[in-house]
Structures are given as C-alpha cells and as structure tokens.
Design an enzyme around this catalytic site. Sequence first.
Site, PDB file in Angstrom:
ATOM      1  N   GLU A  49      -7.921   1.642   1.826  1.00 49.53           N
ATOM      2  CA  GLU A  49      -7.288   0.405   1.381  1.00 49.53           C
ATOM      3  C   GLU A  49      -5.955   0.246   2.127  1.00 49.53           C
ATOM      4  O   GLU A  49      -5.323   1.230   2.506  1.00 49.53           O
ATOM      5  CB  GLU A  49      -7.050   0.534  -0.127  1.00 49.53           C
ATOM      6  CG  GLU A  49      -6.386  -0.627  -0.819  1.00 49.53           C
ATOM      7  CD  GLU A  49      -6.115  -0.306  -2.299  1.00 49.53           C
ATOM      8  OE1 GLU A  49      -5.929  -1.248  -3.078  1.00 49.53           O
ATOM      9  OE2 GLU A  49      -6.087   0.893  -2.660  1.00 49.53           O
ATOM     10  N   LYS A  64     -10.283  -7.167  -4.156  1.00 45.23           N
ATOM     11  CA  LYS A  64     -10.079  -6.257  -5.272  1.00 45.23           C
ATOM     12  C   LYS A  64     -10.055  -7.016  -6.598  1.00 45.23           C
ATOM     13  O   LYS A  64      -9.297  -7.963  -6.773  1.00 45.23           O
ATOM     14  CB  LYS A  64      -8.757  -5.511  -5.070  1.00 45.23           C
ATOM     15  CG  LYS A  64      -8.519  -4.355  -6.031  1.00 45.23           C
ATOM     16  CD  LYS A  64      -7.249  -3.622  -5.619  1.00 45.23           C
ATOM     17  CE  LYS A  64      -7.039  -2.352  -6.433  1.00 45.23           C
ATOM     18  NZ  LYS A  64      -5.819  -1.636  -5.987  1.00 45.23           N
ATOM     19  N   CYS A  96     -10.466   1.122  -4.756  1.00 48.50           N
ATOM     20  CA  CYS A  96      -9.470   1.925  -5.465  1.00 48.50           C
ATOM     21  C   CYS A  96      -9.558   1.837  -6.995  1.00 48.50           C
ATOM     22  O   CYS A  96     -10.467   2.404  -7.597  1.00 48.50           O
ATOM     23  CB  CYS A  96      -8.081   1.542  -4.973  1.00 48.50           C
ATOM     24  SG  CYS A  96      -6.791   2.767  -5.346  1.00 48.50           S
TER      25      CYS A  96
END
Length: 271
Positions: free
Chosen positions: A44, A115, A153
């Site tokens: 990321e 995300k 993540c």
Amino acid sequence: MSESILVAVAQFAPTSDPAENLASIDELASRAADRGARVVVFPEYSSFFEKDLGPRFVEAAEPLDGPFVTGLGRIARRLDLHVVAGLVAVAGTDRFSNTLVAVSPTGALEATYRKLHLYDAFGQRESDWVEAGGIEQPETFDVDGFTVGLQTCYDVRFPEVTRLLVDAGVEVVLLPAEWVRGPLKEHHWRTLVTARAIENTVYVAAADHTPPVGVGNSMIVDPSGVEIATIGDERGIAVAELRRDRLEGVRRVNPSLALRRFGVVPRSASA
C-alpha cells in the site's frame, strides 16, 4: 489453464519521491521475474509515503493514467508479468483515494480497488485525508486460469471483504498493506492474514512496508493456512508456487464455502 503459478510479494519502504519508488519497484520486480513469478505484489502507498498523513498526500495524488501507473505499465510490459501496487490517487475532493492498481503484462490497467475501511484506529485517523471506496462489484483479473482479487491493509480486519471477493470467484487474494508497528500488531497481522486464507480456502499474498514504520513480515499463505513464503524485516521478495491441486484438495477436505448459511449484505447508509 495452468496447474500452478508463481507469485511474489515484494517488501520495501516507499518514500515521498515517486520516481525513487518506481526504481525500487523495477529492481524488485526484476528479481521476481528472474525467479519466474507471474505476479508481483507491492505494498500500500507504493507511489508516495510519509509517516504522517497530511496535505502532501493530496498534493502527490495522481490519476490512474498518471506517471506512476504509466511507469508500472512499462515495468510490467518489459518483464512480462502482472504488477500490483498501492497508489495515492486523485479523488476529486479535498482528500485522496487510497487505491490499488493491477497492471497486466501488456502494460494495461486491468483492475483497481479503493480501500473500503479506513484506518481510524490505534490512534490514527485515515479518514481525515482519505476518501473511502464505494461498495461495488469487485474487479478481478485472470492469471493463467487463476482468478485474482484485491483488498487493502485494514480491510483484512473485516472478513466480509474477503468473502465478497470469494463470492466473485476469487481464488487468490492480493493484500498490499502499510501495517504500522505497535503492541501486538505483528501478531494481529499474521493471525488475520492466515484466518482470511483458512476461512475462505484461498491463497493470500500480503505485502507490507519494512520497518521502522511497517512490521514487515510480508507473506504468502495457502488455502489451509500454511505460510509457504515469508520475508522478515528486510527489503526483498519472497516467491511461492500456487497450485490448482492444492486449492481443490483443501476445498474437498474442508468444504466450508459450500456449507455456509450466511451471505454478505452491505450495511445501509443510515445504519
């Protein structure tokens, strides 16, 4: 359809210089290609990173056809492999989009992911600067007959994200991360990545930043939760073979996807 593919996770510490980051990606991707990898997964925030989120991230944001993604395309085309990395992307607001991009061996953009769950935890406030992605049908892509999907993540703490990917046919989950250090954080990282692989009977390839900000420990986990490749705390790559017979064998022994009685429904905006 191939019976197996080689996948690499690449671990480094991105900086605030996108050109320097592209040079690191080029070097690590070249090492992965030399070992036969068909896919290489980077962390990321691979395009731009500083320890503290702030306005410089918004200033550094690029469009999907900007110089960073174009540079990834050149690397993928030259090395004939799929490249996945985190992009600080333009959001069209006063914030930026924490986006993953997958670039094919032709150099073309083949999938993106924004995300979903922002890191408003452990004393952090990602939502102050990041525009969350919308809940949409997952974008997937094919690598020699394996269906591949993306997530980022903090999303790994929400098992329904991975389940949505699996419902879309994904067999290999690629998980770029910037998993910051802290009490028990390395334990959480290894446990959650492994759990997502076991409960969905899929391969998970997770790439993190190196210390001192990230925990490192980039890894590839098989559908039964076996860590088949791992990097410690240093810059580098790890490569593993993902096998069709292993995927099918685990699912025969543990048909949990077929036996489940619940689906995933997005939470309403008013909830």
